[in-house]
Design an enzyme around this catalytic site. Structure first.
Site, PDB file in Angstrom:
ATOM      1  N   ARG A  42      56.010  86.034  31.166  1.00  0.00           N
ATOM      2  CA  ARG A  42      57.184  86.797  31.610  1.00  0.00           C
ATOM      3  C   ARG A  42      57.962  87.418  30.443  1.00  0.00           C
ATOM      4  NH1 ARG A  42      59.721  82.370  35.469  1.00  0.00           N
ATOM      5  NH2 ARG A  42      58.759  81.202  33.792  1.00  0.00           N
ATOM      6  N   LYS A  67      45.051  71.153  35.208  1.00  0.00           N
ATOM      7  CA  LYS A  67      45.626  70.143  36.071  1.00  0.00           C
ATOM      8  C   LYS A  67      47.138  70.335  36.155  1.00  0.00           C
ATOM      9  CE  LYS A  67      46.475  66.038  34.638  1.00  0.00           C
ATOM     10  NZ  LYS A  67      47.567  65.505  33.806  1.00  0.00           N
ATOM     11  N   ASP A  96      39.391  68.820  33.473  1.00  0.00           N
ATOM     12  CA  ASP A  96      39.881  67.480  33.157  1.00  0.00           C
ATOM     13  C   ASP A  96      39.526  67.314  31.691  1.00  0.00           C
ATOM     14  OD1 ASP A  96      40.055  64.771  32.513  1.00  0.00           O
ATOM     15  OD2 ASP A  96      39.808  64.201  34.604  1.00  0.00           O
ATOM     16  N   HIS A  97      40.511  67.496  30.821  1.00  0.00           N
ATOM     17  CA  HIS A  97      40.154  67.618  29.400  1.00  0.00           C
ATOM     18  C   HIS A  97      39.515  66.351  28.825  1.00  0.00           C
ATOM     19  CE1 HIS A  97      44.019  65.643  28.543  1.00  0.00           C
ATOM     20  NE2 HIS A  97      43.585  65.438  27.324  1.00  0.00           N
ATOM     21  N   LYS A 100      36.079  65.340  25.747  1.00  0.00           N
ATOM     22  CA  LYS A 100      36.205  64.530  24.515  1.00  0.00           C
ATOM     23  C   LYS A 100      34.820  64.045  24.093  1.00  0.00           C
ATOM     24  CE  LYS A 100      40.906  62.865  25.449  1.00  0.00           C
ATOM     25  NZ  LYS A 100      41.781  63.189  24.331  1.00  0.00           N
ATOM     26  N   GLU A 110      49.744  55.207  25.728  1.00  0.00           N
ATOM     27  CA  GLU A 110      50.308  56.220  24.827  1.00  0.00           C
ATOM     28  C   GLU A 110      51.634  55.728  24.277  1.00  0.00           C
ATOM     29  OE1 GLU A 110      49.761  60.577  26.280  1.00  0.00           O
ATOM     30  OE2 GLU A 110      50.169  59.352  28.037  1.00  0.00           O
ATOM     31  N   ASP A 165      49.339  61.520  37.169  1.00  0.00           N
ATOM     32  CA  ASP A 165      49.162  62.204  35.890  1.00  0.00           C
ATOM     33  C   ASP A 165      47.900  61.736  35.152  1.00  0.00           C
ATOM     34  OD1 ASP A 165      50.155  63.967  33.806  1.00  0.00           O
ATOM     35  OD2 ASP A 165      50.646  62.173  32.660  1.00  0.00           O
ATOM     36  N   HIS A 199      41.839  61.563  34.724  1.00  0.00           N
ATOM     37  CA  HIS A 199      41.158  61.061  33.526  1.00  0.00           C
ATOM     38  C   HIS A 199      40.545  59.668  33.722  1.00  0.00           C
ATOM     39  CE1 HIS A 199      43.305  64.430  32.044  1.00  0.00           C
ATOM     40  NE2 HIS A 199      44.428  63.819  31.721  1.00  0.00           N
ATOM     41  N   LYS A 233      53.155  55.175  29.368  1.00  0.00           N
ATOM     42  CA  LYS A 233      53.803  55.896  28.269  1.00  0.00           C
ATOM     43  C   LYS A 233      54.737  54.926  27.551  1.00  0.00           C
ATOM     44  CE  LYS A 233      53.218  60.518  29.862  1.00  0.00           C
ATOM     45  NZ  LYS A 233      52.100  60.975  29.034  1.00  0.00           N
TER      46      LYS A 233
HETATM   47  C1  BG6 Z   1      47.554  64.877  30.189  1.00  0.00           C
HETATM   48  C2  BG6 Z   1      48.773  64.239  30.796  1.00  0.00           C
HETATM   49  O1  BG6 Z   1      46.641  65.236  31.183  1.00  0.00           O
HETATM   50  O2  BG6 Z   1      46.934  63.965  29.301  1.00  0.00           O
HETATM   51  C3  BG6 Z   1      49.735  63.788  29.716  1.00  0.00           C
HETATM   52  O3  BG6 Z   1      49.420  65.161  31.654  1.00  0.00           O
HETATM   53  C4  BG6 Z   1      49.029  62.910  28.717  1.00  0.00           C
HETATM   54  O4  BG6 Z   1      50.835  63.104  30.275  1.00  0.00           O
HETATM   55  C5  BG6 Z   1      47.763  63.571  28.212  1.00  0.00           C
HETATM   56  O5  BG6 Z   1      49.913  62.661  27.642  1.00  0.00           O
HETATM   57  C6  BG6 Z   1      46.966  62.637  27.346  1.00  0.00           C
HETATM   58  O6  BG6 Z   1      45.930  63.353  26.755  1.00  0.00           O
HETATM   59  P1  BG6 Z   1      45.310  62.883  25.365  1.00  0.00           P
HETATM   60  O7  BG6 Z   1      44.182  63.831  25.147  1.00  0.00           O
HETATM   61  O8  BG6 Z   1      46.410  63.003  24.350  1.00  0.00           O
HETATM   62  O9  BG6 Z   1      44.885  61.474  25.563  1.00  0.00           O
END
Ligand code: BG6
Length: 507
Positions: free
Chosen positions: A53, A159, A188-189, A193, A227, A246, A251, A351
Site C-alpha cells: 500500500r 500460513k 510450512d517453512h 529446514k 522458543e 501457531d 510445524h 514462547k
Molecule cells: C512461525 C510462527 O510459523 O514459526 C512463529 O508463526 C514462530 O510464532 C516461528 O516463532 C518459528 O520458526 P523458526 O524457524 O524460528 O523455528
C-alpha cells in the site's frame, strides 16, 4: 556445489510478492531469492515485483530489500557488484488489493517482460499478507485472467492457512475453484529446514532403523519446539491464534508425520504426502472429556531473560490484559495403527521458554533383562535417539557403555552426527529450498489441501474445549522457565520427563 534442482533451471520467472514491504519479505524472502541468485539457481530472465500500500519507487524498494539482506542473509552483507546485477531485476508497484486496476497493472507488467524476453514467463504469486487478503487476491488474479495457464502460474500461500477446520475448508474450496491443486503451494517453512528434510533420509536411506521403528521397540516419542522469544510486535496476530494454531497445527504435526509415516514407495510429491496424511488420519481424536487429560496450556508472565526483564504476555503490545490465549501447549497424542498402537507422542511448544531448541526424542524400550549388578547401573538410561533440528543440527544416539576403569560401571554415551563437524559448507535456509521448489514445480515440501484439513480436524476438540473454558490460572509460567507445571505432570504421570539437550547458543 551446484544443486541438481538448479540445473532444472526454470523458464523466465516473475515473482509478484504481495506484502512486499512486510516483515517476511524483508527478513526471509529477499535474502532467500538473493542467495538463489548467488547460487546460480535463478533463470537468466527474472523479475521480482513487490507490491504494497505504501508509495515507493523501485529504488526505495530495492534499498529496503538490501537492508533486509544485509541484516538477515546467512551470507552476511551483499557485495556491491553482485547486488548491482541482482537489484536491476527488482521492481515495485503500489497496490490496492481490492481494485481490479491493480491486477490489470500486473498483467501489463507481465506482458512487458514477456515481450522483452520473447518467451512466456512463469508467474509466482507469493501471498505474504494477512490471511484475510488471501481470498480477495486469489479471486482478483483469476478475474483479471492472470491464472489461465495452469502450467505457468503458481500461487504461494503463507500460513496461517485457516483459523479452524471450517475456514481452512472454505479457503481450500475457493482456491480449488480458481486454481488447480498443482498450482497451490501452501507453505510450512519447517518442511524446508535442512534437518527436517533429513528425517526422511535418515529413516528411509538406512536399513538399520526400520526394524526398530515401531511399538515393539519404541516406548515413546517427544517433539519439543521451544522458543526464547516472546510474541514481540506480533501480539495482534497472536491473540487470535495461540500456540496450538501457531505451531502445533502445522510445524509440529508435520514433524510428527515424518517420524510416524510408513515408508513411501517413491519420493514423488503425492506419494510422500499420501503417507504423511495417513498419519494424521490415524491419530486419535479426543472426546471432549478426554481433552483435559491429554492437552495442557500455559501463558507466560514477566521474568528475566539473560539479565533483561521481559514483559508478561498480557503486557505485550496488542494483547488483551485479560487474554486467555495460550503461549504454551503440550499434548499427548496417539497414532492408532499397527505400527504405533500404545506409543504416546508427547509434543510441546512455548514462547519465552528457557531455551530455543527444536528436538525430537525417540525413547526405546528398556532391555528385557538386566544382567549387571545394581551398583554398576547407577546412571542407567534407556536408549534414545535425539534429532536436534535447531539451533544445534545433529542426530545423537544415546547408548549405555562401560566407563573405562577396573570396575564394570555403566554410563550413557552419545554417538553424534553433527552437521558442523561433518560438513564444511552451510545449509541453505528453509526459504531458499522452498522458493526453488516453487520455481521447479516440486510440491513435496508443501502442504496439500487434505493435509491441512486433517490437521485442523485433529485439533478441533482441543480448540473447542480451550475456547469454551477460560484458563483460571493464566499466567502460569514465568519467562525463562520450562513452561507450566501441568506440562511436567502430563508426561510425569506416565513415568517420563521432557528431554532437553545441554544449552546451545541462545537466540
Ligand atoms: C512461525 C510462527 O510459523 O514459526 C512463529 O508463526 C514462530 O510464532 C516461528 O516463532 C518459528 O520458526 P523458526 O524457524 O524460528 O523455528
Amino acid at each position: 556445489m551446484q544443486s541438481i534442482k538448479s540445473t532444472l533451471k526454470s523458464q523466465p520467472t516473475i515473482f509478484i510478492i504481495f506484502g512486499g514491504t512486510g516483515d517476511l519479505s524483508w527478513r526471509k524472502l529477499a535474502p532467500a531469492i538473493y542467495n538463489l541468485f548467488l547460487e546460480n539457481c535463478l533463470p537468466e530472465e527474472f523479475a521480482i515485483i513487490g507490491t504494497g500500500r505504501t508509495k515507493l519507487t523501485d529504488e526505495d524498494f530495492r534499498k529496503t530489500l538490501l537492508e533486509g539482506i544485509n541484516k538477515f542473509s546467512r551470507r552476511g552483507k551483499a557485495e556491491k557488484e553482485q547486488w548491482a546485477r541482482f537489484s536491476q531485476h527488482i521492481f515495485y508497484q503500489i497496490s490496492d488489493l481490492n481494485k481490479a486496476e491493480t491486477y490489470q497493472e500486473f498483467g501489463a507488467r507481465i506482458e512487458k517482460h514477456q515481450a522483452e524476453w520473447n518467451q512466456e514467463p512463469q508467474v509466482i504469486y507469493y501471498l505474504a499478507v494477512s490471511p484475510n487478503f488471501f481470498p480477495v487476491i486469489a479471486q482478483n488474479i483469476a478475474q483479471a485472467g492472470l491464472s489461465e495457464n495452469p502450467d505457468n502460474v503458481r500461487i504461494v500461500i503463507e500460513k496461517p492457512f485457516g483459523h479452524d477446520l471450517e475456514s481452512a475448508k472454505a479457503l481450500n474450496q475457493l482456491l480449488g475453484q480458481l486454481f488447480e491443486e498443482k498450482q497451490i503451494y501452501r507453505i510450512d517453512h519447517y518442511l524446508g529446514k535442512e534437518t527436517v528434510q533429513n528425517i526422511m533420509a535418515f529413516r528411509f536411506a538406512n536399513s538399520l532403523f526400520e526394524p526398530l521403528w515401531n511399538r515393539n521397540y519404541i516406548e515413546h516419542v517427544q517433539i519439543s519446539v521451544t522458543e526464547q522469544l516472546g510474541v514481540g510486535d506480533r501480539g495482534g496476530y497472536y491473540e487470535g491464534a495461540g500456540a496450538l494454531r501457531d505451531m502445533v497445527q502445522n510445524h509440529i504435526l508435520q514433524l510428527l508425520c515424518l517420524i510416524a509415516m510408513e515408508p513411501p514407495t517413491n519420493f514423488g510429491a503425492d506419494e510422500v504426502r499420501n503417507r504423511k496424511v495417513d498419519v494424521l488420519h490415524a491419530m486419535r481424536r479426543f472426546m471432549a472429556e478426554e481433552v483435559r487429560m491429554n492437552a495442557v496450556r500455559g501463558q507466560y508472565s514477566r521474568g528475566w531473560i539473560e539479565g533483561k526483564e521481559v514483559p508478561g504476555y498480557r503486557e505485550e503490545e496488542g494483547v488483551d490484559p485479560q487474554s486467555n490465549t495460550e503461549t504454551f501447549a503440550a499434548v499427548k497424542f496417539f497414532v492408532d495403527n499397527w505400527r504405533w498402537q500404545g506409543v504416546p507422542f508427547y509434543v510441546r511448544t512455548g514462547k519465552r521458554m528457557h531455551q530455543t531448541a527444536s528436538t525430537i526424542t525417540i525413547q526405546f524400550k528398556d532391555v528385557p533383562h538386566f544382567i549387571f549388578p545394581p551398583e554398576t547401573t547407577e546412571s542407567w538410561q534407556q536408549n534414545r535417539l535425539i534429532i536436534s533440528i535447531q539451533p544445534e543440527m545433529s542426530i545423537r544416539m544415546q547408548l549405555q557403555a562401560k566407563r573405562p576403569g577396573l570396575d564394570m560401571v555403566l554410563n550413557t554415551v552419545d554417538m553424534v552426527f553433527d552437521y558442523k563437524g561433518t560438513y564444511t559448507f552451510e545449509a541453505p535456509e528453509a526459504y531458499e529450498t522452498l522458493l526453488l521448489d516453487t520455481m521447479v514445480g516440486d510440491q513435496t515440501l508443501f502442504m496439500r489441501a487434505d493435509q491441512v484439513e486433517a490437521a485442523w480436524d485433529l485439533l478441533m476438540p482441543i480448540l473447542h474445549a480451550w475456547g469454551a473454558k477460560k484458563s483460571l490460572n493464566f499466567p502460569n509460567y514465568s519467562a525463562d522457565s520450562w513452561g507450566p507445571e501441568v506440562a511436567e505432570a502430563l508426561i510425569a504421570r506416565d513415568g517420563f520427563h521432557w528431554v532437553t539437550l545441554p544449552l546451545q547458543n541462545k537466540k
